[in-house]
Design a protein around this motif. Structure first.
Motif, PDB file in Angstrom:
ATOM      1  N   MET A   1       0.847  -1.188   0.000  1.00 33.11           N
ATOM      2  CA  MET A   1       0.000   0.000   0.000  1.00 33.11           C
ATOM      3  C   MET A   1       0.884   1.240   0.000  1.00 33.11           C
ATOM      4  N   ALA A   2       0.316   2.355   0.314  1.00 33.85           N
ATOM      5  CA  ALA A   2       1.019   3.637   0.246  1.00 33.85           C
ATOM      6  C   ALA A   2       1.870   3.888   1.482  1.00 33.85           C
ATOM      7  N   HIS A   3       2.879   4.722   1.309  1.00 30.18           N
ATOM      8  CA  HIS A   3       3.640   5.247   2.438  1.00 30.18           C
ATOM      9  C   HIS A   3       3.259   6.708   2.553  1.00 30.18           C
ATOM     10  N   ILE A   4       2.760   7.076   3.733  1.00 26.55           N
ATOM     11  CA  ILE A   4       2.152   8.391   3.926  1.00 26.55           C
ATOM     12  C   ILE A   4       2.826   9.108   5.081  1.00 26.55           C
ATOM     13  N   THR A   5       3.167  10.371   4.877  1.00 22.30           N
ATOM     14  CA  THR A   5       3.647  11.225   5.958  1.00 22.30           C
ATOM     15  C   THR A   5       2.522  12.175   6.332  1.00 22.30           C
ATOM     16  N   ILE A   6       2.243  12.255   7.623  1.00 19.07           N
ATOM     17  CA  ILE A   6       1.243  13.184   8.129  1.00 19.07           C
ATOM     18  C   ILE A   6       1.964  14.238   8.955  1.00 19.07           C
ATOM     19  N   ILE A   7       1.808  15.484   8.547  1.00 21.51           N
ATOM     20  CA  ILE A   7       2.384  16.586   9.313  1.00 21.51           C
ATOM     21  C   ILE A   7       1.303  17.069  10.269  1.00 21.51           C
ATOM     22  N   GLY A   8       1.565  16.858  11.557  1.00 21.76           N
ATOM     23  CA  GLY A   8       0.602  17.137  12.612  1.00 21.76           C
ATOM     24  C   GLY A   8       0.399  15.899  13.450  1.00 21.76           C
ATOM     25  N   THR A   9       0.001  16.088  14.698  1.00 25.77           N
ATOM     26  CA  THR A   9      -0.195  14.955  15.606  1.00 25.77           C
ATOM     27  C   THR A   9      -1.474  15.111  16.432  1.00 25.77           C
ATOM     28  N   GLY A  10      -2.386  15.960  15.983  1.00 26.87           N
ATOM     29  CA  GLY A  10      -3.632  16.186  16.711  1.00 26.87           C
ATOM     30  C   GLY A  10      -4.683  15.138  16.407  1.00 26.87           C
ATOM     31  N   ASN A  11      -5.918  15.433  16.801  1.00 27.66           N
ATOM     32  CA  ASN A  11      -7.023  14.486  16.629  1.00 27.66           C
ATOM     33  C   ASN A  11      -7.226  14.081  15.172  1.00 27.66           C
ATOM     34  N   MET A  12      -7.237  15.056  14.276  1.00 23.34           N
ATOM     35  CA  MET A  12      -7.430  14.729  12.857  1.00 23.34           C
ATOM     36  C   MET A  12      -6.252  13.937  12.314  1.00 23.34           C
ATOM     37  N   ALA A  13      -5.035  14.332  12.656  1.00 23.12           N
ATOM     38  CA  ALA A  13      -3.856  13.595  12.189  1.00 23.12           C
ATOM     39  C   ALA A  13      -3.929  12.138  12.626  1.00 23.12           C
ATOM     40  N   ASN A  14      -4.283  11.908  13.881  1.00 22.82           N
ATOM     41  CA  ASN A  14      -4.348  10.540  14.390  1.00 22.82           C
ATOM     42  C   ASN A  14      -5.498   9.748  13.779  1.00 22.82           C
ATOM     43  N   ALA A  15      -6.639  10.391  13.552  1.00 24.85           N
ATOM     44  CA  ALA A  15      -7.768   9.692  12.932  1.00 24.85           C
ATOM     45  C   ALA A  15      -7.447   9.322  11.485  1.00 24.85           C
ATOM     46  N   ILE A  16      -6.841  10.255  10.750  1.00 27.75           N
ATOM     47  CA  ILE A  16      -6.470   9.979   9.364  1.00 27.75           C
ATOM     48  C   ILE A  16      -5.392   8.910   9.306  1.00 27.75           C
ATOM     49  N   GLY A  17      -4.387   9.028  10.159  1.00 30.58           N
ATOM     50  CA  GLY A  17      -3.319   8.023  10.203  1.00 30.58           C
ATOM     51  C   GLY A  17      -3.853   6.651  10.554  1.00 30.58           C
ATOM     52  N   GLY A  18      -4.789   6.589  11.502  1.00 23.90           N
ATOM     53  CA  GLY A  18      -5.392   5.309  11.869  1.00 23.90           C
ATOM     54  C   GLY A  18      -6.157   4.687  10.724  1.00 23.90           C
ATOM     55  N   LEU A  19      -6.870   5.514   9.985  1.00 25.23           N
ATOM     56  CA  LEU A  19      -7.610   5.037   8.815  1.00 25.23           C
ATOM     57  C   LEU A  19      -6.655   4.449   7.780  1.00 25.23           C
ATOM     58  N   PHE A  20      -5.584   5.178   7.467  1.00 26.57           N
ATOM     59  CA  PHE A  20      -4.608   4.675   6.503  1.00 26.57           C
ATOM     60  C   PHE A  20      -3.943   3.395   7.008  1.00 26.57           C
ATOM     61  N   ALA A  21      -3.595   3.353   8.277  1.00 29.80           N
ATOM     62  CA  ALA A  21      -2.955   2.157   8.843  1.00 29.80           C
ATOM     63  C   ALA A  21      -3.907   0.959   8.783  1.00 29.80           C
ATOM     64  N   ASP A  22      -5.202   1.197   9.027  1.00 31.48           N
ATOM     65  CA  ASP A  22      -6.188   0.115   8.918  1.00 31.48           C
ATOM     66  C   ASP A  22      -6.201  -0.488   7.522  1.00 31.48           C
ATOM     67  N   GLY A  23      -5.872   0.320   6.529  1.00 30.54           N
ATOM     68  CA  GLY A  23      -5.845  -0.154   5.147  1.00 30.54           C
ATOM     69  C   GLY A  23      -4.506  -0.719   4.718  1.00 30.54           C
ATOM     70  N   GLY A  24      -3.555  -0.804   5.636  1.00 29.46           N
ATOM     71  CA  GLY A  24      -2.256  -1.391   5.319  1.00 29.46           C
ATOM     72  C   GLY A  24      -1.197  -0.409   4.882  1.00 29.46           C
ATOM     73  N   SER A  25      -1.516   0.884   4.843  1.00 29.56           N
ATOM     74  CA  SER A  25      -0.498   1.873   4.484  1.00 29.56           C
ATOM     75  C   SER A  25       0.453   2.086   5.655  1.00 29.56           C
ATOM     76  N   SER A  26       1.683   2.439   5.348  1.00 29.79           N
ATOM     77  CA  SER A  26       2.623   2.792   6.397  1.00 29.79           C
ATOM     78  C   SER A  26       2.526   4.294   6.612  1.00 29.79           C
ATOM     79  N   VAL A  27       2.503   4.700   7.883  1.00 31.45           N
ATOM     80  CA  VAL A  27       2.255   6.091   8.242  1.00 31.45           C
ATOM     81  C   VAL A  27       3.381   6.607   9.125  1.00 31.45           C
ATOM     82  N   THR A  28       3.904   7.769   8.758  1.00 29.49           N
ATOM     83  CA  THR A  28       4.906   8.471   9.555  1.00 29.49           C
ATOM     84  C   THR A  28       4.321   9.824   9.934  1.00 29.49           C
TER      85      THR A  28
END
Length: 192
Positions: A1-28
């Motif tokens: 899957m995709a490798h995704i960088t999320i700039i930010g660590t707030g509620n939205m960053a964590n929710a989006i990162g969790g969604l991507f991780a649930d789909g098998g993407s690697s998240v930084t």
């Protein structure tokens, strides 16, 4: 899957990162304090910060963002009054970001979703849907695939010029939530 960088660590960053991780993407994640010192990795970069922080991030990473899909989740509200958008009439935060990053593929997404609806994957009894707007079909398709792999729907709302309408919808939803007219666990949904 995709490798995704999320700039930010707030509620939205964590929710989006969790969604991507649930789909098998690697998240930084890059915390706002680390902007400019931490490297951007992968092909998709999510700007999960308040709109006023965007210019500093773009200045710090402009070269590293070239050729990447840059996802703008912001709603450019006047956070003092909650009474207006702070971008020129007819424009959008996403369009302004694209202008500053001509070598990147900017996609507007997630600005019409609340963190709770991304985490639960539900808006009331309906499935959460992420609306996307951007000019690069491949960038939108790659982002939509990562979103759908995470368990929610994605709808292509059209060209980047449609970000104007998405930001108006996000503005309306946020002001309704701040005014306690709808819960942060709710929001607008797409019935199919």
């Amino acid at each position: 899957m995709a490798h995704i960088t999320i700039i930010g660590t707030g509620n939205m960053a964590n929710a989006i990162g969790g969604l991507f991780a649930d789909g098998g993407s690697s998240v930084t994640y890059i915390a706002r304090e680390a902007v400019g010192t931490a490297a951007v990795e992968g092909d998709i970069v999510v700007l999960a910060v308040p709109y006023p922080a965007v210019d500093g991030i773009l200045a710090a990473y402009e070269g590293q963002l070239a050729g990447k899909t840059v996802v703008d989740i912001t709603n450019p509200l006047n956070f003092e009054t909650f009474d207006e958008l702070v971008v020129p009439a007819g424009s959008s935060a996403a369009a302004l970001i694209q202008h500053k990053l001509p070598a990147s593929h900017v996609v507007k997404a997630f600005n019409t979703n609340f963190a709770a609806t991304l985490a639960s994957k539900k808006v009331g009894d309906l499935d959460t849907t992420v609306l996307l707007a951007g000019d690069d079909a491949n960038a939108k398709a790659q982002l939509a695939a990562a979103i759908e792999a995470g368990g929610v729907s994605a709808i292509d709302a059209g060209a980047l010029s449609r970000a104007h309408e998405l930001e108006a919808l996000g503005f309306l939803q946020l002001t309704a939530a701040v005014g306690e007219k709808l819960p942060w666990t709710g929001g607008f949904a797409v019935a199919r």
